[in-house]
Write a protein that holds these residues in place. Structure first.
Motif, PDB file in Angstrom:
ATOM      1  N   GLY A  80       0.809  -1.208   0.000  1.00 15.20           N
ATOM      2  CA  GLY A  80       0.000   0.000   0.000  1.00 15.20           C
ATOM      3  C   GLY A  80       0.842   1.258   0.000  1.00 15.20           C
ATOM      4  O   GLY A  80       0.478   2.269  -0.614  1.00 15.20           O
ATOM      5  N   THR A  81       1.974   1.209   0.683  1.00 15.79           N
ATOM      6  CA  THR A  81       2.879   2.365   0.723  1.00 15.79           C
ATOM      7  C   THR A  81       3.389   2.692  -0.668  1.00 15.79           C
ATOM      8  O   THR A  81       3.389   3.848  -1.095  1.00 15.79           O
ATOM      9  CB  THR A  81       4.059   2.084   1.667  1.00 15.79           C
ATOM     10  N   ALA A  82       3.821   1.661  -1.398  1.00 16.94           N
ATOM     11  CA  ALA A  82       4.313   1.875  -2.761  1.00 16.94           C
ATOM     12  C   ALA A  82       3.192   2.348  -3.684  1.00 16.94           C
ATOM     13  O   ALA A  82       3.384   3.233  -4.517  1.00 16.94           O
ATOM     14  CB  ALA A  82       4.933   0.591  -3.303  1.00 16.94           C
ATOM     15  N   ALA A  83       2.017   1.766  -3.526  1.00 11.89           N
ATOM     16  CA  ALA A  83       0.889   2.147  -4.372  1.00 11.89           C
ATOM     17  C   ALA A  83       0.481   3.600  -4.153  1.00 11.89           C
ATOM     18  O   ALA A  83       0.048   4.275  -5.083  1.00 11.89           O
ATOM     19  CB  ALA A  83      -0.299   1.221  -4.101  1.00 11.89           C
ATOM     20  N   SER A  84       0.654   4.087  -2.921  1.00  9.02           N
ATOM     21  CA  SER A  84       0.211   5.448  -2.593  1.00  9.02           C
ATOM     22  C   SER A  84       0.955   6.505  -3.395  1.00  9.02           C
ATOM     23  O   SER A  84       0.428   7.589  -3.642  1.00  9.02           O
ATOM     24  CB  SER A  84       0.365   5.716  -1.094  1.00  9.02           C
ATOM     25  N   VAL A  85       2.184   6.212  -3.806  1.00  6.93           N
ATOM     26  CA  VAL A  85       2.962   7.171  -4.597  1.00  6.93           C
ATOM     27  C   VAL A  85       3.367   6.613  -5.962  1.00  6.93           C
ATOM     28  O   VAL A  85       4.154   7.225  -6.688  1.00  6.93           O
ATOM     29  CB  VAL A  85       4.229   7.637  -3.832  1.00  6.93           C
ATOM     30  N   LEU A 137       5.623  14.010   0.811  1.00  3.30           N
ATOM     31  CA  LEU A 137       4.231  14.234   1.185  1.00  3.30           C
ATOM     32  C   LEU A 137       3.623  13.005   1.844  1.00  3.30           C
ATOM     33  O   LEU A 137       2.862  13.116   2.811  1.00  3.30           O
ATOM     34  CB  LEU A 137       3.406  14.624  -0.043  1.00  3.30           C
ATOM     35  N   ALA A 138       3.954  11.815   1.328  1.00 12.24           N
ATOM     36  CA  ALA A 138       3.431  10.590   1.921  1.00 12.24           C
ATOM     37  C   ALA A 138       3.933  10.420   3.344  1.00 12.24           C
ATOM     38  O   ALA A 138       3.195   9.952   4.225  1.00 12.24           O
ATOM     39  CB  ALA A 138       3.827   9.389   1.070  1.00 12.24           C
ATOM     40  N   ALA A 139       5.183  10.797   3.599  1.00  8.70           N
ATOM     41  CA  ALA A 139       5.712  10.746   4.962  1.00  8.70           C
ATOM     42  C   ALA A 139       5.031  11.791   5.840  1.00  8.70           C
ATOM     43  O   ALA A 139       4.656  11.509   6.988  1.00  8.70           O
ATOM     44  CB  ALA A 139       7.222  10.970   4.939  1.00  8.70           C
ATOM     45  N   LEU A 140       4.856  12.987   5.306  1.00  5.33           N
ATOM     46  CA  LEU A 140       4.218  14.054   6.078  1.00  5.33           C
ATOM     47  C   LEU A 140       2.760  13.732   6.402  1.00  5.33           C
ATOM     48  O   LEU A 140       2.227  14.205   7.403  1.00  5.33           O
ATOM     49  CB  LEU A 140       4.325  15.376   5.323  1.00  5.33           C
ATOM     50  N   LEU A 168      -3.137  11.668  -0.961  1.00 11.64           N
ATOM     51  CA  LEU A 168      -2.489  11.189   0.254  1.00 11.64           C
ATOM     52  C   LEU A 168      -3.147  11.698   1.533  1.00 11.64           C
ATOM     53  O   LEU A 168      -2.728  11.324   2.629  1.00 11.64           O
ATOM     54  CB  LEU A 168      -1.005  11.607   0.240  1.00 11.64           C
ATOM     55  N   GLY A 169      -4.132  12.566   1.384  1.00  8.08           N
ATOM     56  CA  GLY A 169      -4.797  13.088   2.575  1.00  8.08           C
ATOM     57  C   GLY A 169      -4.012  14.177   3.284  1.00  8.08           C
ATOM     58  O   GLY A 169      -4.082  14.313   4.503  1.00  8.08           O
ATOM     59  N   VAL A 170      -3.267  14.974   2.508  1.00  8.15           N
ATOM     60  CA  VAL A 170      -2.456  16.060   3.065  1.00  8.15           C
ATOM     61  C   VAL A 170      -3.018  17.389   2.566  1.00  8.15           C
ATOM     62  O   VAL A 170      -3.344  17.534   1.388  1.00  8.15           O
ATOM     63  CB  VAL A 170      -0.980  15.928   2.623  1.00  8.15           C
ATOM     64  N   ASP A 171      -3.115  18.358   3.476  1.00  6.42           N
ATOM     65  CA  ASP A 171      -3.575  19.699   3.117  1.00  6.42           C
ATOM     66  C   ASP A 171      -2.408  20.435   2.458  1.00  6.42           C
ATOM     67  O   ASP A 171      -1.623  21.104   3.127  1.00  6.42           O
ATOM     68  CB  ASP A 171      -4.045  20.436   4.375  1.00  6.42           C
TER      69      ASP A 171
END
Length: 275
Positions: A80-85, A137-140, A168-171
């Motif tokens: 899932g982590t790889a898929a997210s980016v 961004l994925a880490a943040l 990614l759910g980041v503002d």
């Protein structure tokens, strides 16, 4: 003697890669005498044939540019982590012959920050908008409670970063690169740009800044990192990211519970000192 096991880093260009230094240091510290780790110059066109030629002595692959996305169709599964980016930097070849992809850049970045005491921030800034910026961004998404401002050079890049934020759910808020010095008031700044891009910003670093994570590692320190440190801020560099993501790769490929972080970092520092 145990069964020979192989791993390698693939990419183009690849001659500069520190991955062999880090992984071989881990194998030496762990007593994995039959393990080897090499580098191969492989571009997108040559990747399918290389992967097809892997036999059962292979345990895993590290992928660098331009292969992090090109490898995905050749895999049986990705995390899932790889898929997210949409980026894979680690492939584990399982005993039953499956190829499983993951992204250790994201948890590696988080682990590097945690090592320096940065576990949660209220806001952050990202300099740049390339592949590393999406991993940032994925880490943040996991450690930043509030908005992330991305400083970019074009509206197309701004739109891309806002898109990653939505995914990614980041503002994510975007600003023009000309105002990048304004990033320095945030508690965490992640610089993801190529060498030289932030040099002119060094003079704008304020007194007592927060934490800077500059993903470059050679030459080091960058002018921005040097200025940041001189003004009392905490600084992480590309070697921190490289070592922490490699630790996770070693653990996945070899099955050890804990890779030797200190030995790997020492080997990387020595290699850079003599480069």
């Amino acid at each position: 003697m145990g069964t020979p096991r192989r791993a390698a880093v693939l990419g183009s260009p690849i001659a500069h890669s520190l991955s062999p230094v880090l992984h071989r240091a881990a194998y030496a510290a762990l007593g994995l005498d039959t393990w080897s780790y090499d580098r191969f110059e492989v571009d997108e066109a040559g990747l399918p044939a290389f992967v097809a030629g892997l036999d059962d002595t292979w345990a895993g692959l590290s992928l660098t540019m331009p292969l992090k996305r090109a490898i995905i169709p050749l895999l049986d599964e990705i995390s899932g982590t790889a898929a997210s980016v949409e980026a894979v930097n680690t492939v584990v070849l399982t005993e039953d012959g499956r190829r499983v992809g993951d992204n250790t850049d994201i948890p590696g970045l988080i682990a590097a920050l945690r090592e320096r005491g940065v576990e949660k921030v209220e806001s952050a800034a990202v300099l740049g908008a390339g592949a590393t910026a999406s991993s940032a961004l994925a880490a943040l998404a996991r450690i930043c409670a509030g908005p992330v401002t991305a400083y970019v050079r074009s509206e197309a890049r701004a739109e891309e970063m806002r898109g990653w934020g939505d995914r990614l759910g980041v503002d994510v808020r975007t600003a023009d690169w000309a105002d990048a010095h304004r990033a320095f008031t945030t508690p965490l700044v992640i610089a993801t740009t190529p060498a030289g891009s932030t040099d002119a910003l060094a003079a704008a670093v304020p007194d007592a800044p927060g934490t800077l994570f500059d993903v470059l590692y050679h030459p080091w320190p960058t002018p921005l990192a040097a200025a940041w440190s001189q003004r009392g801020g905490a600084v992480l560099g590309g070697l921190d990211l490289l070592v922490h993501q490699a630790v996770l790769q070693v653990e996945q490929m070899t099955g050890v519970a804990r890779a030797p972080l200190a030995a790997m970092r020492a080997a990387g520092e020595k290699a850079l000192a003599t480069a």
